[in-house]
Design a protein around this motif. Structure first.
Motif, short mmCIF file in Angstrom:
data_model
loop_
_atom_site.label_atom_id
_atom_site.label_comp_id
_atom_site.label_asym_id
_atom_site.label_seq_id
_atom_site.Cartn_x
_atom_site.Cartn_y
_atom_site.Cartn_z
N ALA A 159 0.84 -1.20 0.00
CA ALA A 159 0.00 0.00 0.00
C ALA A 159 0.87 1.25 0.00
O ALA A 159 0.57 2.25 -0.66
CB ALA A 159 -0.92 -0.01 1.22
N GLY A 160 1.98 1.18 0.75
CA GLY A 160 2.90 2.31 0.82
C GLY A 160 3.56 2.60 -0.52
O GLY A 160 3.81 3.76 -0.87
N GLU A 161 3.85 1.56 -1.28
CA GLU A 161 4.44 1.74 -2.60
C GLU A 161 3.48 2.48 -3.53
O GLU A 161 3.88 3.38 -4.28
CB GLU A 161 4.80 0.38 -3.20
N THR A 162 2.21 2.11 -3.47
CA THR A 162 1.21 2.78 -4.30
C THR A 162 1.07 4.24 -3.88
O THR A 162 0.97 5.13 -4.74
CB THR A 162 -0.15 2.06 -4.18
N CYS A 163 1.07 4.48 -2.59
CA CYS A 163 0.98 5.85 -2.09
C CYS A 163 2.17 6.69 -2.55
O CYS A 163 2.02 7.84 -2.98
CB CYS A 163 0.92 5.86 -0.57
#
Length: 295
Positions: A159-163
């Motif tokens: 999720a952090g990568e997408t953010c």
């Protein structure tokens, strides 16, 4: 003469020190005093525009959202309309809460979670000007054993990568269940260890850390720079240790705020999950204490 000059100088400096604002003593981003909108959730459901106007008049200038998951809207509005409302009221919303969505995999189809249409949630967040997307809570079905927490850490990293691609920071917000030991280990420590420190930061809920029996300052010093967001809520002096207005309880916020720089603090938000009466009366007391003592 020299001693007299020294005395006058010392006295002047001491007097000046009495006039120094708390923000000069505590390295806090004092231009923002935030409110987690969950505190006024009933009012936001009935009248978002009027509620935000009241919040702004009290002196809050930044917000943290508490609704999007399931509707893919912000308090009944799409991203563009909500961003316009914030601008109209002179407010910013740098952070907002979201859900993991694991509990929905076998049930209702709730979108806009980390596991369901997360990319759209990120796009909408960017359109509103959100800088931090926060996993707000893990349902009991989403916790499990330490192996499951390792899986959660993988979800958070993804999720952090997408953010990150959208210029947004992902965070995780704690309660107290993460500090219930399993095999001699805190699940919270496992999440810290197994997530990328650049992709996954933490929103420290000071109340829940304290209620779990830990010292927020120790946690900050052990993981410097990992806590850009704080929830500022107080704990009353009763056997139940319930929520209360900031400054009305037992938590030493002056001490904690002295460690804002070590935490990497960027924004903090007043939150009171339950209020004894009118939530607006409670947040008025909280912001009054904050302005006089912390910023």
């Amino acid at each position: 003469m020299t001693s007299r000059r020294s005395f006058i100088k010392a006295t002047t400096l001491a007097s000046a020190g009495l006039l120094v604002r708390p923000s000069a003593l505590f390295p806090v981003p004092s231009q923002y005093i935030g409110l987690q909108l969950y505190t006024v959730r009933d009012a936001m459901q009935k009248d978002p525009s009027g509620t935000l106007q009241r919040v702004a008049k009290l002196g809050f200038n930044s917000l943290e959202g508490a609704t999007y998951t399931g509707t893919q809207q912000f308090y009944g509005m799409d991203a563009k309309a909500f961003a316009a409302l914030l601008k109209q009221q002179g407010l910013i919303m740098p952070s907002s809460h979201y859900r993991l969505g694991e509990q929905q995999m076998k049930g209702a189809d709730v979108q806009g979670t980390m596991l369901h249409e997360w990319s759209k949630a990120v796009d909408d967040a960017a359109a509103v000007g959100i800088k931090y997307m926060v996993c707000a809570f893990l349902a009991p079905e989403e916790r499990g054993n330490l192996d499951h927490y390792k899986q959660l850490a993988e979800h958070f990293n993804k999720a952090g990568e997408t953010c990150k691609k959208a210029g947004i920071q992902f965070c995780y917000h704690n309660h107290d269940f993460e500090f219930q030991q399993q095999n001699g280990q805190y699940p919270y420590d496992l999440l810290l260890k197994n997530t990328d420190a650049n992709l996954v930061k933490m929103e420290m809920d000071i109340y829940w850390v304290t209620k779990a029996g830990l010292d927020p300052v120790n946690l900050i010093n052990e993981h410097k720079g990992r806590f850009p967001l704080w929830h500022v809520k107080d704990m009353d002096n009763t056997p139940e240790h319930m929520f209360t207005e900031v400054g009305n309880g037992t938590i030493n916020f002056k001490k904690i705020f002295q460690h804002a720089q070590a935490a990497g603090l960027k924004y903090f938000f007043v939150e009171q999950d339950k209020c004894p009466g009118d939530p607006f009366a409670s947040i008025t007391k909280s912001i009054s204490y904050i302005k006089k003592n912390l910023v």
